[in-house]
Each structure stands twice: as C-alpha cells, then as structure tokens.
Write an enzyme that holds these catalytic residues in place. Structure first.
Site, PDB file in Angstrom:
ATOM      1  N   THR A  41       0.820  -1.209   0.000  1.00 35.59           N
ATOM      2  CA  THR A  41       0.000   0.000   0.000  1.00 35.59           C
ATOM      3  C   THR A  41       0.852   1.256   0.000  1.00 35.59           C
ATOM      4  O   THR A  41       0.451   2.286  -0.533  1.00 35.59           O
ATOM      5  CB  THR A  41      -0.936  -0.028   1.233  1.00 35.59           C
ATOM      6  OG1 THR A  41      -1.759  -1.171   1.119  1.00 35.59           O
ATOM      7  CG2 THR A  41      -1.809   1.197   1.305  1.00 35.59           C
ATOM      8  N   TYR A  54      -8.235   1.200  -3.805  1.00 35.27           N
ATOM      9  CA  TYR A  54      -6.922   1.489  -4.386  1.00 35.27           C
ATOM     10  C   TYR A  54      -6.292   0.175  -4.820  1.00 35.27           C
ATOM     11  O   TYR A  54      -6.780  -0.899  -4.495  1.00 35.27           O
ATOM     12  CB  TYR A  54      -6.004   2.193  -3.376  1.00 35.27           C
ATOM     13  CG  TYR A  54      -5.555   1.291  -2.248  1.00 35.27           C
ATOM     14  CD1 TYR A  54      -6.378   1.023  -1.158  1.00 35.27           C
ATOM     15  CD2 TYR A  54      -4.304   0.662  -2.294  1.00 35.27           C
ATOM     16  CE1 TYR A  54      -5.976   0.163  -0.148  1.00 35.27           C
ATOM     17  CE2 TYR A  54      -3.889  -0.197  -1.275  1.00 35.27           C
ATOM     18  CZ  TYR A  54      -4.732  -0.435  -0.204  1.00 35.27           C
ATOM     19  OH  TYR A  54      -4.335  -1.285   0.787  1.00 35.27           O
ATOM     20  N   THR A 119       1.666  -4.461   4.277  1.00 38.50           N
ATOM     21  CA  THR A 119       1.578  -4.794   5.699  1.00 38.50           C
ATOM     22  C   THR A 119       0.961  -6.173   5.957  1.00 38.50           C
ATOM     23  O   THR A 119       1.168  -6.745   7.024  1.00 38.50           O
ATOM     24  CB  THR A 119       0.748  -3.731   6.449  1.00 38.50           C
ATOM     25  OG1 THR A 119      -0.567  -3.695   5.889  1.00 38.50           O
ATOM     26  CG2 THR A 119       1.395  -2.369   6.363  1.00 38.50           C
ATOM     27  N   ASP A 120       0.223  -6.721   4.979  1.00 37.86           N
ATOM     28  CA  ASP A 120      -0.490  -7.985   5.225  1.00 37.86           C
ATOM     29  C   ASP A 120       0.443  -9.113   5.656  1.00 37.86           C
ATOM     30  O   ASP A 120       0.103  -9.891   6.555  1.00 37.86           O
ATOM     31  CB  ASP A 120      -1.257  -8.428   3.967  1.00 37.86           C
ATOM     32  CG  ASP A 120      -2.453  -7.533   3.651  1.00 37.86           C
ATOM     33  OD1 ASP A 120      -2.771  -6.665   4.473  1.00 37.86           O
ATOM     34  OD2 ASP A 120      -3.058  -7.717   2.576  1.00 37.86           O
ATOM     35  N   LYS A 192       0.509  -8.108  12.893  1.00 40.93           N
ATOM     36  CA  LYS A 192      -0.523  -7.209  12.372  1.00 40.93           C
ATOM     37  C   LYS A 192      -1.780  -7.491  13.170  1.00 40.93           C
ATOM     38  O   LYS A 192      -2.307  -8.608  13.142  1.00 40.93           O
ATOM     39  CB  LYS A 192      -0.749  -7.446  10.875  1.00 40.93           C
ATOM     40  CG  LYS A 192      -1.732  -6.446  10.286  1.00 40.93           C
ATOM     41  CD  LYS A 192      -1.792  -6.451   8.763  1.00 40.93           C
ATOM     42  CE  LYS A 192      -2.698  -5.296   8.312  1.00 40.93           C
ATOM     43  NZ  LYS A 192      -2.748  -5.125   6.876  1.00 40.93           N
ATOM     44  N   GLU A 313      -2.969 -29.305  27.784  1.00 39.16           N
ATOM     45  CA  GLU A 313      -3.988 -30.346  27.655  1.00 39.16           C
ATOM     46  C   GLU A 313      -3.553 -31.462  26.707  1.00 39.16           C
ATOM     47  O   GLU A 313      -4.138 -32.529  26.683  1.00 39.16           O
ATOM     48  CB  GLU A 313      -5.305 -29.728  27.169  1.00 39.16           C
ATOM     49  CG  GLU A 313      -5.981 -28.869  28.219  1.00 39.16           C
ATOM     50  CD  GLU A 313      -7.300 -28.327  27.716  1.00 39.16           C
ATOM     51  OE1 GLU A 313      -8.265 -29.094  27.599  1.00 39.16           O
ATOM     52  OE2 GLU A 313      -7.367 -27.108  27.427  1.00 39.16           O
TER      53      GLU A 313
HETATM   54  N1  ASP Z   1      -2.754  -5.580   0.852  1.00 37.71           N
HETATM   55  C1  ASP Z   1      -1.736  -4.606   1.145  1.00 37.71           C
HETATM   56  C2  ASP Z   1      -0.405  -5.327   1.158  1.00 37.71           C
HETATM   57  O1  ASP Z   1      -0.131  -6.031   2.066  1.00 37.71           O
HETATM   58  C3  ASP Z   1      -2.018  -3.943   2.438  1.00 37.71           C
HETATM   59  C4  ASP Z   1      -0.964  -2.975   2.923  1.00 37.71           C
HETATM   60  O2  ASP Z   1       0.100  -2.822   2.398  1.00 37.71           O
HETATM   61  O3  ASP Z   1      -1.256  -2.294   3.921  1.00 37.71           O
HETATM   62  O4  ASP Z   1       0.332  -5.183   0.227  1.00 37.71           O
END
Ligand code: ASP
Length: 358
Positions: A41, A54, A119-120, A192, A313
């Site tokens: 992103t 986007y 970020t994923d 995350k 367990e």
């Molecule tokens: N889907 C995006 C990615 O991981 C989300 C992000 O970058 O925040 O590339």
C-alpha cells in the site's frame, strides 16, 4: 599532454565505477542505505484521496524517495525494485531473492537496508529475514496502511523513520525490525493486529523495541530469540523451500483437512489451534497419523497473544506434535520450512528446541 589525458580518463573511469557500484551520490559523512522496494500500500494508488479503494504496488521506488522531504539528509540513498506486489502475493521466491540481495549488499559498503513492503505479510518477511540475514547491520521493513494518493498518507513519514533507524549505529544487533507509526518492533514479536487503521503493528507479548519520532530514535530493549548472525539457518544457494501448510481449527473441526494436506504433498503442517493450541480429538488423531509418516505437525494458536504450553492439555510426546511456543501460525510455518531445509529428518526434540530458541 597525452599523460594528462590518460590521467583524466582514469579518473573518470574510477568515478564511474564507484557510481555504478553503489549508485549513491556519496557524502562521506553519511551512511549508505539501500531501499529495496517490494510493493504494498505504501506504493499503492487510488482514484480519490478520500475513497477507500486502491491498488497496491503502483508507484516506483525513485518516486517514493522523492516524495519524502529531507530524507537524503539522513543517508546516501539508493533504491532497487525487487518486486511491486501487494504483500498478499509475497512468495518464497521473492523472500529468497531479498535475502540473497541483502546478504550481498551488507558485505559491500552498505550500512543498512530498508525494505518497503505491504503490511499484510510484513511480519512474515521480517521473521524470515531475521533467520537468514547474515549481518548485524540494521535491516528495517516499513509500509503504510494508506495508499500514496490518500489524504494523510503516512507512508512518507514511515519511510523517513525507517531510513533513520537503518542509518543509526544504535540499531545494529537488533535483528530485523519493522518501523511503522513511530514505533520500532522486532521481527520475532511483531504482529498485524488491526485490519485497516494505521496503528496496525503491535508486539503484544514483548512490547515494542523502541520509538522513532521524526527520526529521533530511542531503544527500550533488545529483541527476544536467536537471529541473524547467530542463526543456524542459511539460504545461500537455496532455490525453493518445502511446502508447509496451515490449517485453522474451530469447534467441531473436521480431521479430513489434515489428511487432505498430507495427500496434497505438504512436508509439514501447522495447526492454528483453539486456545492453548488445542483441537478436536479426531484432528489430534489425524495429526498423530501424519507425524507417524514423518510429517512434522506444529501446534500454534489462533489466539493472538501468549505462548503454547508444551504439556498443557495435549501431551506432545504421545501425538508426535511440537509446540510453536510464541510463534503465531504464519511465523511457525517459516521456522518449520527453514528447519526442513536444514534437515528434512529432524527429530521432534530438536524441532521443539528450535521453536523455544527462535
Ligand atoms: N494488501 C496490502 C499489502 O499487504 C495492504 C498494505 O500494504 O497495507 O500489500
């Protein structure tokens, strides 16, 4: 006259070689930092600055650097585009390319690395690199939750702070880090935690490593777990890793899924168990069957915080399973892939030791 021409020629040749080799406009007082761009992103673009839709990975690394005021005052910068994907499409192939490129750059005259990344799956790439980078120089991942075209896009400040951390002497020996939203996190601890807000990365078990506010860095503690120069894993010359699958547990879970993964060719299985990495009795039996065939099965948890007990367990010795300790399912998968790469017949005991140490 001829001699002077020759000397001039030599000077030009040496200078050209230096620029080609580093791509840096060298200021000797500044560290040399390479930014490896992978997409996400932070490089995303949308039609409207206030709309939520986007596409990731649209902007190139040079444009990203040019969008950050004063960033070139922090370091001699060079950008390289490794990929331009949303990190949902991150792959083992890109991980291997990144690791090999970083290991090469850090043995040259490069003082630190920044990786721009979606970020994923950022925590996965950070953890993978934490285990296979062979240097104590700073390696920092960053990204953003808002695309470059959004109102209040936070990518430029995240990139500025990431370069500041990569350029700092203090950041050495902290393993691979994630820098986002003014916080510095270790690859081992970071997760995350929220789908879309900017405060998405947290280290709920260990806490953040430090903060970086407009380039001012404070470290609070060192990361947990063996990493980088002390790691026993290497991907030098490696072109692929064994298939390891993750299955998500729930009430009344069917054991078929384990059998299906084995049939499909999984060489290792991670179970995102309920609670303290528990699962239905039938699933446990299917896991036992898989371990008897020599396919390691690791019990991680779908719960975001806490370690998995070795003798809770479930008696791991009885079922042949291993506890992921603090690793969530996606990071447990990476450790298991690297363990299989090192020794495909690794004993259960040795595997358990790795999960405790890394
Ligand atoms: N889907 C995006 C990615 O991981 C989300 C992000 O970058 O925040 O590339």
């Amino acid at each position: 006259m001829k001699k002077q021409l020759f000397i001039n020629y030599l000077l030009v040749a040496v200078l050209t070689m230096a620029i080609v080799q580093f791509g840096f406009s060298q200021n000797k007082d500044l560290p040399n930092i390479v930014i490896l761009a992978t997409g996400g992103t932070i490089a995303g673009a949308g039609e409207s600055s206030t709309g939520s839709s986007y596409t990731s990975g649209q902007v190139g690394i040079e444009a990203m650097i040019d969008a950050v005021p004063n960033i070139r005052k922090l370091a001699n910068l060079k950008g390289e585009q490794i990929s331009n994907v949303g990190s949902q499409d991150m792959s083992v192939k890109i991980w291997l390319d990144l690791a090999n490129r970083i290991n090469k750059l850090l043995t040259d005259d490069v003082d630190g690395i920044v990786i721009t990344h979606g970020t994923d799956t950022q925590e996965e790439t950070a953890y993978f690199l934490n285990l296979v980078v062979k240097s104590d120089k700073p390696v920092v991942l960053t990204g953003s939750m808002r695309p470059s075209t959004a109102l209040s896009a936070e990518g430029p400040l995240n990139l500025y702070n990431a370069v500041a951390v990569a350029a700092s002497q203090e950041a050495k020996e902290h393993g691979v880090m994630v820098v986002m939203n003014d916080e510095i996190h270790s690859a081992h601890a970071v997760k995350k935690m929220i789908t879309t807000p900017v405060q998405t990365f947290m280290s709920p078990q260990h806490g953040m490593l430090g903060t970086v506010i407009f380039g001012d860095i404070v470290f609070f503690h060192k990361p947990h777990g063996i990493h980088t120069v002390n790691s026993e894993f290497s991907v030098d010359g490696v072109t692929e890793l064994s298939r390891v699958d993750i299955v998500y547990a729930c009430a009344d879970m069917s054991p078929d899924l384990i059998d299906i993964m084995v049939k499909a060719g999984a060489k290792g299985i991670i179970i995102a168990g309920v609670g303290d990495a528990n699962m239905t009795e039938a699933t446990l039996e299917a896991a036992k069957k898989a371990t008897k065939k020599g396919i390691p099965v690791v019990r991680a948890s779908r719960v975001p915080v806490g370690a998995v007990l070795i003798h809770g367990e479930i008696n791991d010795e009885e079922y042949g399973t291993v506890s992921s300790d603090e690793l969530n399912p996606q990071k447990a998968r990476i450790l298991l892939m690297l363990a299989l790469q090192k020794d495909k017949d690794m004993s259960r005991e040795k595997l358990q030791e790795l999960f405790i140490n890394y």
